[in-house]
Scaffold this motif. Sequence first.
Motif, PDB file in Angstrom:
ATOM      1  N   MET C  84       0.825  -1.202   0.000  1.00 47.71           N
ATOM      2  CA  MET C  84       0.000   0.000   0.000  1.00 47.71           C
ATOM      3  C   MET C  84       0.866   1.263   0.000  1.00 47.71           C
ATOM      4  SD  MET C  84      -3.111   0.581  -0.379  1.00 47.71           S
ATOM      5  CE  MET C  84      -4.222  -0.678   0.173  1.00 47.71           C
ATOM      6  N   PHE C  85       1.925   1.294   0.848  1.00 47.36           N
ATOM      7  CA  PHE C  85       2.709   2.541   0.853  1.00 47.36           C
ATOM      8  C   PHE C  85       3.531   2.677  -0.427  1.00 47.36           C
ATOM      9  CE2 PHE C  85       6.208   0.170   3.142  1.00 47.36           C
ATOM     10  CZ  PHE C  85       7.256   0.512   2.301  1.00 47.36           C
ATOM     11  N   THR C  86       3.888   1.542  -1.040  1.00 48.29           N
ATOM     12  CA  THR C  86       4.574   1.618  -2.334  1.00 48.29           C
ATOM     13  C   THR C  86       3.630   2.184  -3.391  1.00 48.29           C
ATOM     14  OG1 THR C  86       5.890  -0.299  -1.735  1.00 48.29           O
ATOM     15  CG2 THR C  86       5.843   0.304  -4.053  1.00 48.29           C
ATOM     16  N   LEU C  87       2.391   1.701  -3.366  1.00 47.88           N
ATOM     17  CA  LEU C  87       1.391   2.199  -4.317  1.00 47.88           C
ATOM     18  C   LEU C  87       1.216   3.699  -4.139  1.00 47.88           C
ATOM     19  CD1 LEU C  87      -0.889   1.403  -6.378  1.00 47.88           C
ATOM     20  CD2 LEU C  87      -2.430   1.441  -4.428  1.00 47.88           C
ATOM     21  N   HIS C  88       1.070   4.109  -2.889  1.00 48.37           N
ATOM     22  CA  HIS C  88       0.892   5.536  -2.612  1.00 48.37           C
ATOM     23  C   HIS C  88       2.067   6.336  -3.169  1.00 48.37           C
ATOM     24  CE1 HIS C  88       0.348   9.322  -0.552  1.00 48.37           C
ATOM     25  NE2 HIS C  88       1.491   9.172   0.088  1.00 48.37           N
ATOM     26  N   GLY C  89       3.285   5.924  -2.834  1.00 52.11           N
ATOM     27  CA  GLY C  89       4.468   6.680  -3.245  1.00 52.11           C
ATOM     28  C   GLY C  89       4.627   6.687  -4.752  1.00 52.11           C
ATOM     29  N   ALA C 137      -1.025   2.360 -17.129  1.00 50.37           N
ATOM     30  CA  ALA C 137      -1.681   1.053 -17.223  1.00 50.37           C
ATOM     31  C   ALA C 137      -0.805  -0.037 -16.596  1.00 50.37           C
ATOM     32  CB  ALA C 137      -1.981   0.724 -18.685  1.00 50.37           C
ATOM     33  N   PHE C 138       0.506   0.068 -16.786  1.00 59.76           N
ATOM     34  CA  PHE C 138       1.414  -0.902 -16.159  1.00 59.76           C
ATOM     35  C   PHE C 138       1.316  -0.811 -14.637  1.00 59.76           C
ATOM     36  CE2 PHE C 138       4.344  -3.122 -19.031  1.00 59.76           C
ATOM     37  CZ  PHE C 138       3.929  -2.605 -20.241  1.00 59.76           C
ATOM     38  N   PHE C 139       1.256   0.421 -14.135  1.00 60.97           N
ATOM     39  CA  PHE C 139       1.146   0.585 -12.678  1.00 60.97           C
ATOM     40  C   PHE C 139      -0.139  -0.072 -12.175  1.00 60.97           C
ATOM     41  CE2 PHE C 139       4.052   3.705 -10.547  1.00 60.97           C
ATOM     42  CZ  PHE C 139       5.028   3.635 -11.514  1.00 60.97           C
ATOM     43  N   ILE C 140      -1.232   0.184 -12.922  1.00 62.55           N
ATOM     44  CA  ILE C 140      -2.515  -0.376 -12.497  1.00 62.55           C
ATOM     45  C   ILE C 140      -2.468  -1.902 -12.592  1.00 62.55           C
ATOM     46  CG2 ILE C 140      -4.997  -0.412 -12.981  1.00 62.55           C
ATOM     47  CD1 ILE C 140      -3.819   2.221 -11.764  1.00 62.55           C
ATOM     48  N   ALA C 141      -1.737  -2.392 -13.615  1.00 66.68           N
ATOM     49  CA  ALA C 141      -1.625  -3.846 -13.773  1.00 66.68           C
ATOM     50  C   ALA C 141      -0.991  -4.483 -12.537  1.00 66.68           C
ATOM     51  CB  ALA C 141      -0.811  -4.180 -15.020  1.00 66.68           C
ATOM     52  N   THR C 142      -0.065  -3.764 -11.871  1.00 65.64           N
ATOM     53  CA  THR C 142       0.555  -4.364 -10.691  1.00 65.64           C
ATOM     54  C   THR C 142      -0.472  -4.583  -9.589  1.00 65.64           C
ATOM     55  OG1 THR C 142       1.097  -2.235  -9.695  1.00 65.64           O
ATOM     56  CG2 THR C 142       2.754  -3.218 -11.122  1.00 65.64           C
ATOM     57  N   LEU C 143      -1.534  -3.789  -9.598  1.00 65.90           N
ATOM     58  CA  LEU C 143      -2.567  -3.997  -8.577  1.00 65.90           C
ATOM     59  C   LEU C 143      -3.215  -5.357  -8.760  1.00 65.90           C
ATOM     60  CD1 LEU C 143      -4.374  -0.547  -8.442  1.00 65.90           C
ATOM     61  CD2 LEU C 143      -2.859  -1.563  -6.763  1.00 65.90           C
ATOM     62  N   VAL C 144      -3.432  -5.719 -10.043  1.00 60.12           N
ATOM     63  CA  VAL C 144      -4.085  -6.985 -10.340  1.00 60.12           C
ATOM     64  C   VAL C 144      -3.143  -8.148 -10.047  1.00 60.12           C
ATOM     65  CG1 VAL C 144      -5.307  -8.265 -12.127  1.00 60.12           C
ATOM     66  CG2 VAL C 144      -5.359  -5.769 -12.132  1.00 60.12           C
ATOM     67  N   THR C 145      -1.846  -7.933 -10.325  1.00 56.16           N
ATOM     68  CA  THR C 145      -0.901  -9.037 -10.153  1.00 56.16           C
ATOM     69  C   THR C 145      -0.360  -9.097  -8.728  1.00 56.16           C
ATOM     70  OG1 THR C 145       0.869  -7.620 -10.923  1.00 56.16           O
ATOM     71  CG2 THR C 145      -0.191  -9.016 -12.555  1.00 56.16           C
ATOM     72  N   GLY C 146      -0.946  -8.359  -7.820  1.00 54.59           N
ATOM     73  CA  GLY C 146      -0.563  -8.541  -6.416  1.00 54.59           C
ATOM     74  C   GLY C 146       0.255  -7.430  -5.813  1.00 54.59           C
ATOM     75  N   GLY C 147       0.509  -6.363  -6.566  1.00 49.89           N
ATOM     76  CA  GLY C 147       1.181  -5.214  -5.959  1.00 49.89           C
ATOM     77  C   GLY C 147       2.687  -5.328  -5.911  1.00 49.89           C
ATOM     78  N   VAL C 148       3.312  -4.217  -5.560  1.00 48.31           N
ATOM     79  CA  VAL C 148       4.767  -4.127  -5.472  1.00 48.31           C
ATOM     80  C   VAL C 148       5.111  -3.719  -4.045  1.00 48.31           C
ATOM     81  CG1 VAL C 148       6.811  -3.098  -6.494  1.00 48.31           C
ATOM     82  CG2 VAL C 148       4.711  -3.244  -7.802  1.00 48.31           C
ATOM     83  N   ASP C 149       6.165  -4.274  -3.481  1.00 46.94           N
ATOM     84  CA  ASP C 149       6.457  -3.957  -2.087  1.00 46.94           C
ATOM     85  C   ASP C 149       7.858  -3.397  -1.893  1.00 46.94           C
ATOM     86  OD1 ASP C 149       7.970  -6.152  -2.554  1.00 46.94           O
ATOM     87  OD2 ASP C 149       7.429  -7.204  -0.715  1.00 46.94           O
ATOM     88  N   THR C 150       8.386  -2.695  -2.907  1.00 51.13           N
ATOM     89  CA  THR C 150       9.768  -2.237  -2.785  1.00 51.13           C
ATOM     90  C   THR C 150       9.882  -0.801  -2.286  1.00 51.13           C
ATOM     91  OG1 THR C 150       9.706  -1.408  -5.035  1.00 51.13           O
ATOM     92  CG2 THR C 150      10.472  -3.647  -4.731  1.00 51.13           C
ATOM     93  N   GLY C 151       8.773  -0.080  -2.181  1.00 54.25           N
ATOM     94  CA  GLY C 151       8.870   1.366  -1.999  1.00 54.25           C
ATOM     95  C   GLY C 151       9.112   1.989  -3.366  1.00 54.25           C
ATOM     96  N   TRP C 152       8.757   3.282  -3.493  1.00 54.94           N
ATOM     97  CA  TRP C 152       8.854   3.866  -4.849  1.00 54.94           C
ATOM     98  C   TRP C 152      10.295   4.019  -5.292  1.00 54.94           C
ATOM     99  CZ3 TRP C 152      10.922   8.590  -6.586  1.00 54.94           C
ATOM    100  CH2 TRP C 152      11.372   9.466  -5.592  1.00 54.94           C
ATOM    101  N   THR C 153      11.264   3.869  -4.373  1.00 53.43           N
ATOM    102  CA  THR C 153      12.674   4.055  -4.731  1.00 53.43           C
ATOM    103  C   THR C 153      13.315   2.810  -5.309  1.00 53.43           C
ATOM    104  OG1 THR C 153      13.166   3.571  -2.442  1.00 53.43           O
ATOM    105  CG2 THR C 153      13.098   5.879  -3.054  1.00 53.43           C
ATOM    106  N   PHE C 154      12.684   1.660  -5.232  1.00 49.87           N
ATOM    107  CA  PHE C 154      13.195   0.420  -5.843  1.00 49.87           C
ATOM    108  C   PHE C 154      14.629   0.093  -5.436  1.00 49.87           C
ATOM    109  CE2 PHE C 154      10.259   2.159  -9.194  1.00 49.87           C
ATOM    110  CZ  PHE C 154       9.273   1.210  -9.069  1.00 49.87           C
ATOM    111  N   TYR C 155      14.997   0.313  -4.179  1.00 47.79           N
ATOM    112  CA  TYR C 155      16.392   0.061  -3.786  1.00 47.79           C
ATOM    113  C   TYR C 155      16.780  -1.399  -4.007  1.00 47.79           C
ATOM    114  CZ  TYR C 155      17.751   4.483  -1.570  1.00 47.79           C
ATOM    115  OH  TYR C 155      18.120   5.781  -1.344  1.00 47.79           O
ATOM    116  N   THR C 156      17.953  -1.578  -4.581  1.00 47.04           N
ATOM    117  CA  THR C 156      18.525  -2.908  -4.707  1.00 47.04           C
ATOM    118  C   THR C 156      19.221  -3.237  -3.391  1.00 47.04           C
ATOM    119  OG1 THR C 156      20.495  -1.920  -5.611  1.00 47.04           O
ATOM    120  CG2 THR C 156      18.909  -2.773  -7.174  1.00 47.04           C
TER     121      THR C 156
END
Lengths: 224, 184, 551, 319
Positions: C84-89, C137-156
Amino acid sequence: MSSATNAHDDAHGQAHHKFHQHHFLTMAQQASSAKFGMWLFLGQEVLFFSGLFMAYFVFRALYPETWLHSAEYLSKTMGGINTVVLLYSSLTMALAVRSAQLSDKKGLIINLIQTIVCAFIFMVVKYFEYSAKFDHGFLPGALYHGHEFIPGRPELFFTVYFTMTGLHGIHVVAGIGVLFWILKRAIRGDFDSTYYIPVENVGLYWHLVDLVWIFLFPLLYLVR
Amino acid sequence: MANQAHENHHEPHVLPLPVYYGIFGALLGLTILTYAVSFVGLPESLALGVAMLVASTKAALVAGVFMHLIWDEKLNILVLAVSVLAMLLFFGVTLMDEMSRGLILPEEGTLFKQNEDAALKEAANPPPAEPGAAQAGGKGAKLKAAAGSGEGSAAAPAAAAAPAAGSGEGSAAAPAAGSGSGSR
Amino acid sequence: MSATTIDHSPSHAAGEHGHHDNYLVAKKGISSWIWTVDHKRLGIMYLAAVILFFIVGGLAAIAVRTELMNPTKDIMDADAYNRMFTLHGAVMVFLVIIPSIPASLGNFVLPLMLGAKDVAFPKLNLASFWVYVLGAAFFIATLVTGGVDTGWTFYTPYSIKTSSSATIALLGAFILGFSSIFTGINFLVTIHKMRAPGLTWDRLPLFVWALYATALMQVLATPVLAITLGLLVLERTIHIGIFDPVYGGDPVLFQHFFWFYSHPAVYIMIVPGFGMISELITVHSRKGIFGYKPIAISSVAIAFIGFLVWGHHLFVSSQSALAGSIFSFLTFAVAVPTAIKVFSWIATLYKGSIQYTTPMVYALSFLFLFSIGGLTGLFLGSLSVDVHLTDTYFVIAHFHYVMMGGTIIAFIGGVHHWWHKFTGKNYNEKIGVIAAIIIFVGFNVTFFTQFIFGSQGMPRRYWSYLEQYHTGHMISTYGSYLLAVGLFLALFNLLASLRNKGVAPERWRGVSLEWETATPPIEHNFESIPVVTAGPYDFPEVRAARTGNGH
Amino acid sequence: MKTPLLADGSAATFWLPEAASTFAADHDYLYYLIFWISTFFFVVMMGAMAYFMVKYRRRKQGEATSDIHGNTKLEIAWSVLPTLILGVFFVLGFRGFIDTLTPPANTLNINVTAQQWAWSFTYPNGGNDSILVVPVGKPVKLTMSSVDVLHSFFVPAFRAKRDVVPGRYTVLWFQSDKLGEYDVLCTEYCGTSHSLMMSKVKVVSQEEYDAHLKGLTGCQDGQSLAECGGVAFKRNGCNSCHSVDGSKLVGPSLKGVYGTEQPIVGGPAVIADEQYIRESVMNPMAKIVAGYPAAMPAYAGRINEEQMGALVEYIRSIK
């Protein structure tokens, strides 16, 4: 201070050109805008490639032995041939623009065809180079399975090699696409000394592809 | 007036043919030069410097003449200059950081030696479902035959004086690290 | 910049009685919108999209704050919270704030302000919009595929290892980057090549200067983000190893790559807000700007120095002490032009004729909130204080004061300012002011609290927390509800005005060129190209003061 | 530098938590310096704004305003003054930063290993623990590394923070002259249980520290092997992913697992016997239990033989 003149029909008495877009006042403004836009695009390309050059320099500094030894497995000859091919294509591209400036349709077409042929030769040589790397397992990152011993992190060298030449290769392929488009328009007779900005812009793009290679070649193949 | 575009660019600026052939000849010559220099066996930093110098000269010729920049509007030259400047800043500052990590504490500038972190590699292997990953462990182990998978990634480097649980194995791995090049 | 003549523009430029239809009705049907190359329609489409995604990102924020009401689980588990916070950011940064002012308001207003018929490359503008939609659309697609949990910064390396659908989100951000680059190129060319006769550089409205600085950064920084995200996608798919320590790569190198874009991106987000505020303050206090040149030049100066401060995000990340010190120094250097701007805006109010319209209330609340955002930046720029504060809620509060209290407030103010120009309708002024005040109060309750418990050591991106931070989180959550109420009220107020019939009379009239054309503007902007003879803030009230015959 | 703005240089205030390290006072001094100077400027700016808002509110439509375009002296003043003040902030911040980066000689060296989602501290005698125990009044140097993703070691009371990076070492030092127990938090986002990745640092007397150290290696006298394993289980952070009461965390619960058949991803099921448990601890990626992520780091080299035996015995004992 200038007084209020109506600039609407103030087009220096030029006849309305076939390719004149309505929101530009004159053809000259249109050409100058298009070229400035192209240069901005090229500036953005420089920064786009800079990420990979950055990776090259950082890992070269962190793993100097790897870089010295890995470059042995790249063919200076093949790289050299490709350099000459690209330089020649750059020449023909510049001459194509010149032909368009002189309204020389035949010269334009011949030079464009030569440029396209060079681009294909470049890609074919690249294909042979890549398949040699694949055969030896010299692949990027996790895919690396080379049998020869290279100290340090050879997988990183080949990551850098493949991403740099790969991104450059993508640009060459895209270049072939736009060259065919411009060739089609040239055959149709769109370009003459009053309107050749698309040829010029495609030319600028093609020279940038050449410029990138001018740096890639010594960095990857020559400096060991 | 705001738009110089009204005024300039009436007639195309055409260069004579010999200029093009002359530049092409110069580019070929410089290519042969840089190719030849690569066989001389200069020290690395010098070789890099010479190669970059030659490449920059070639680039200047292409940009100046083939891309018509010498006779172009100043604005377009500025665009190229600014983007190259931004790129150099990016290189310069990032490299400065990478090179000065160990300035105060030597161990901070030390990447793990390749053989020491074999355990790290084992641990961090992605799930087998991922393509390509499944082979990674096997061939990694084959290539780096010297590596023992038991060496603790938690072990401090030889430079760090702190004894650690795995320090025995850690130092055992250290000689093998001679082939690796972890440190700067 | 002052002009000696009071003959501001040719009378025939304001084609109120022209035979051209306004841009909204000039062409009919859905496809005339989908394939439109009219910068005004594209601006409106961007505006709709930005508001839509602002609601998506805002609801995510409410969900995040609700979960944080108590240290234990309230409405979702840790994994859902992280998504959720990744989505927000990610939604707020990539889909809302970056396109908010430049792509929506800028697109609509820039050619009008320049007296041009369109942007330089209308088709590229259209492409830019649809590329934006594709990326979204790609961002919205991540909602369907279960979301992203990296934070908006995508730190490796976390973003390499996570099993969530980060690859899709990365591709989305990669695509959005090109939308941003195209818009930037378009604006730079338009500003350089398509100014109306007489519109010299020192007569450009400050909004144009701000868009110019923004576009410069978009063109120079965004490609680095694109290549970074491209490499990260390869990292996730074939493990190329550049950012992965397993293969000898350096995870901190990713942070250099990322912030080389993302710090200028912070300025990409805020500089258009600066431009917007310059317009609001002058028009609604009928005063010329105080210090035109310093404000204009400081926009460009900020753009340049902004390229040299990215390392202040890395003070504790194992970056070298040398690099950290240089970055800290340059960070303070960028604070000076920013301070000059704020001082100049306040000085502009001196001897003005301040009317408390809705846009002006937003502008004044911007000055308050942005000052706090800027001053708290000094804590974070100081090396030793940053060590304690970085990655805590202090940082969260700081950038919300800048990004939301700055950019979003300026954006909302701008939408109100030009709403009549866009639609020909007037919204309810009283409700508009009330909404602005509710937003101001709600915002401060939400985020000022976070400075306090952030200083106390509350780390960011925590799903649960120690008991000593409980009260702070509770107050912050209640504040966020108030904020949401204010934002929805403002939105309903604007939408309600669309039901009014006919074209309403204009309530405030600026003197830059966008006010010279019809409302709503005709399809090709101007009946004939206007000729400019005075500066952008040469209001009748100012001229009256100059000639001494003010009534 | 003492901090004159705090009643007691170390108690918690409205803004800052308790200060318990030697460089916390310097940090707090600069924090409050910036705080008060910022507050001053903020009040001046907002005061001017509020004054103008009232004084110059519109009284009449179209009233004449003013033709002011700038004031060079004023503009120079408000450019130079901030520059000087910011210069002071930079210098003070820089000095404090270098102090926090430069450990003195003769530090007590402790190694820190971060993993998702636990801290492990390795003491000079080789003992492992999940909490940090340090002697009072002695500089301590932590050499930190991560086995998986980025973490960040943060002790609010010490004003100390440093990222922990896989593939590299980072160093953090501190000295605490105050007995007590302080929170250790992870401040670099590291996945699901990021917010639960906490620990404690206990500042104790030298004698207590020595006693604690002794108790870390191997099993205590009079302790059963299973009890000893239970302690090792906690100290190595196993409990952050494996419950012993049947509830599902990141990894499978270990309740009643011994001797049962476990489904394995991409292979035949195996019996969870001693050999399997050893392999799972030392090299977890070899066999992943179906339905769980491949998230466990390898403990090879971090657990000695005595502890391993005790762990097996402990797992066998959880029924």
